[in-house]
Design a protein around this motif. Structure first.
Motif, PDB file in Angstrom:
ATOM      1  N   THR A   8     -19.690 -22.474 -12.729  1.00 37.15           N
ATOM      2  CA  THR A   8     -20.369 -23.752 -12.445  1.00 37.15           C
ATOM      3  C   THR A   8     -21.421 -24.038 -13.523  1.00 37.15           C
ATOM      4  O   THR A   8     -21.523 -25.163 -14.017  1.00 37.15           O
ATOM      5  CB  THR A   8     -20.998 -23.722 -11.038  1.00 37.15           C
ATOM      6  OG1 THR A   8     -19.984 -23.309 -10.116  1.00 37.15           O
ATOM      7  CG2 THR A   8     -21.517 -25.086 -10.623  1.00 37.15           C
ATOM      8  N   GLU A  27     -14.027 -24.265  -8.182  1.00 38.34           N
ATOM      9  CA  GLU A  27     -13.543 -23.740  -6.901  1.00 38.34           C
ATOM     10  C   GLU A  27     -12.025 -23.878  -6.763  1.00 38.34           C
ATOM     11  O   GLU A  27     -11.386 -23.114  -6.055  1.00 38.34           O
ATOM     12  CB  GLU A  27     -14.266 -24.449  -5.750  1.00 38.34           C
ATOM     13  CG  GLU A  27     -15.588 -23.808  -5.319  1.00 38.34           C
ATOM     14  CD  GLU A  27     -16.754 -23.997  -6.282  1.00 38.34           C
ATOM     15  OE1 GLU A  27     -16.613 -24.764  -7.248  1.00 38.34           O
ATOM     16  OE2 GLU A  27     -17.806 -23.353  -6.065  1.00 38.34           O
ATOM     17  N   ARG A  61     -26.163 -26.997  -5.387  1.00 40.11           N
ATOM     18  CA  ARG A  61     -25.964 -25.603  -5.786  1.00 40.11           C
ATOM     19  C   ARG A  61     -26.010 -24.691  -4.562  1.00 40.11           C
ATOM     20  O   ARG A  61     -26.822 -24.876  -3.665  1.00 40.11           O
ATOM     21  CB  ARG A  61     -27.021 -25.160  -6.818  1.00 40.11           C
ATOM     22  CG  ARG A  61     -26.998 -25.924  -8.142  1.00 40.11           C
ATOM     23  CD  ARG A  61     -25.618 -25.937  -8.817  1.00 40.11           C
ATOM     24  NE  ARG A  61     -24.994 -24.671  -9.092  1.00 40.11           N
ATOM     25  CZ  ARG A  61     -25.125 -23.967 -10.220  1.00 40.11           C
ATOM     26  NH1 ARG A  61     -25.892 -24.439 -11.186  1.00 40.11           N
ATOM     27  NH2 ARG A  61     -24.516 -22.825 -10.396  1.00 40.11           N
ATOM     28  N   GLY A  62     -25.114 -23.730  -4.551  1.00 35.98           N
ATOM     29  CA  GLY A  62     -25.035 -22.821  -3.409  1.00 35.98           C
ATOM     30  C   GLY A  62     -24.312 -23.437  -2.222  1.00 35.98           C
ATOM     31  O   GLY A  62     -24.291 -22.870  -1.119  1.00 35.98           O
TER      32      GLY A  62
END
Ligand code: ADP
Ligand code: ASP
Ligand code: MG
Length: 412
Positions: A47, A74, A150-151
């Motif tokens: 990413t 992903e 993010r995350g």
């Protein structure tokens, strides 16, 4: 037999060997008879690499295109993991966020999940398949690809678990649970067997990136049993609990969170009149900049100094806004500092204990660390300090609140 949602983060799928190890674990779980939905992140570093490419092209990439770009990470891992499952004789199907239909709002790069269609996943589970879903991504009403911040794969996992009414949502990562503080900073950090949602929410919002804050919010709202555990070793990990079952035995402080993401701005010589805080902060919020901590000092001659923190990414813009305000209201100099860090102690036990702040300030003072700003709530105290003392401060607080040896919880 249980229905489990298992999420594997970037390091856990960082190489094809790691992906095979994840497949091994998932296939074993399936062989035991459980229904399994797997959510995966992009391979570690991917990413960031994609974001870097975008910045090579333009300084502030178009958010819609950024989502098209970063969601590709992903898509690679869902396909590879499915292949690795097939290789083990385990029937599996991979889906992107839009194929599942994870419907989100249209806030590109920080979209929120609105609805999940679980029918496709159900059909696969009924047919005995493992379902592999790309984390971090969704689609809006108009069919645009979105991402969740993010995350965000953590949030995908929890949202799928809520939609499927899963028995447990398991977040597999590169540490074996939630610790009293980041185990990469403090060697003596201790794994917690349990932590309450309330505390986990504070820890996440104050900088512990082990779980994305929205994932914790979502799990709390929809009663999703949530566990953090290691993909590299066996173990019970940490269960996030609703009940504060052992309230009497609760340690005062359960954990220490920190972040280096903020910057501080000061405007001095502000006329000390009603409405001055509004005149300073309104243009900042109009510029869509979020303010975190605020301190106003009483100065001389009816003038005050006004200090607040913003995200480091917003520092330059906030400084420009503030310079404009200063000229407008006849205030003085605008100063700034990006080399600050915020350290917070968190614990539901703080509610019933006095003197927690004193103990915190004493520990910092003993190390000669100056406190620049303070903010408190019922279950946390945060301070802003010079960034260079961050690790020292976290270690000093960890030992001042005896976190390495608290209670009866096992050493990890
Ligand atoms: P993943 O890629 O699996 O999502 P993250 O890097 O997002 O993993 O989160 C795991 C990391 O969170 C750990 O490697 C650890 O350094 C960090 N971390 C920060 N605070 C804590 C904490 N209190 N307990 C456990 N890990 C923490
Ligand atoms: N790949 C995304 C990120 O690095 C989402 C995630 O890993 O949860 O932020
Ligand atoms: Mg993560």
């Amino acid at each position: 037999m249980a229905l489990l949602v298992q999420k594997f983060g970037g390091t856990s799928v960082g190489t094809t060997e790691r992906i095979e190890a994840v497949a091994e674990r998932v296939a074993r779980c399936r062989a035991e008879g459980h229904d399994v939905v797997v959510v995966v992140s992009a391979m570690s570093g991917e990413t960031n690499r994609l974001i870097g490419l975008a910045h090579d092209i333009m300084e502030e990439p178009v958010p819609r295109e950024m989502d098209v770009l970063v969601s590709t990470g992903e898509q690679v891992t869902i396909a590879l993991l499915s292949m690795a499952l097939h290789k083990r004789g385990c029937d599996a199907r991979s889906y992107t966020g839009s194929q599942v239909r994870i419907l989100t709002d249209s806030s590109h790069t920080k979209a929120r999940i609105k609805e999940i269609d679980e029918h496709r996943m159900r059909d696969d589970l009924d047919a005995g398949r493992v379902v592999v879903v790309a984390g971090f991504q969704g689609i809006d009403e108009a069919g645009n690809i979105t991402t969740l911040g993010r995350g965000g794969s953590d949030t995908t996992a929890v949202a799928l678990a809520a939609a499927l009414k899963a028995d447990e949502c398991q977040i597999y990562t590169d540490v074996n649970g939630v610790y009293t503080t980041d185990p990469r900073v403090v060697d003596s950090a201790r794994r917690l067997e349990r932590i309450t949602f309330e505390e986990m929410l504070e820890m996440a919002s104050l900088g512990s990136k082990v779980l994305q804050i929205r994932a914790v919010e979502f799990a709390g709202k929809y009663n999703v049993p949530l566990r953090v555990l290691s993909s590299f070793e066996e173990g019970e990990g940490t269960l996030i609990t609703f009940e504060d079952e052992n309230a009497m035995e609760q340690p005062v402080v359960s954990g220490i969170a920190f972040n280096r993401d903020e910057a501080k701005l000061t405007i001095s010589g502000v006329p000390d009149t009603p409405g001055s805080a509004l005149r300073i902060l309104k243009p900042v919020s109009d510029a869509n900049i979020e303010v975190d901590m605020i301190v106003q000092n009483v100065g001389e001659d009816n003038k005050t100094a006004f200090t607040f923190t913003v995200h480091r990414n917003d520092f330059k813009r906030a400084q420009e806004v503030l310079r404009g305000t200063s000229a407008e209201i006849g205030a003085g100099e605008v100063g700034g500092d990006t080399k600050i860090a915020k350290v917070s102690i968190v614990g539901v036990g703080m509610r019933s204990h006095a003197g927690v702040a004193t103990r915190m300030f004493e520990a910092l003072s003993n190390e000669g660390i100056n406190i620049q700003m303070i903010s408190t709530s019922e279950i946390k105290i945060s301070v802003v300090i010079d960034e260079k003392y961050l690790e020292l401060a976290v270690r000093a607080l960890h030992s001042a609140f005896e976190l390495e040896s608290a209670g009866t919880q096992e050493q990890s």
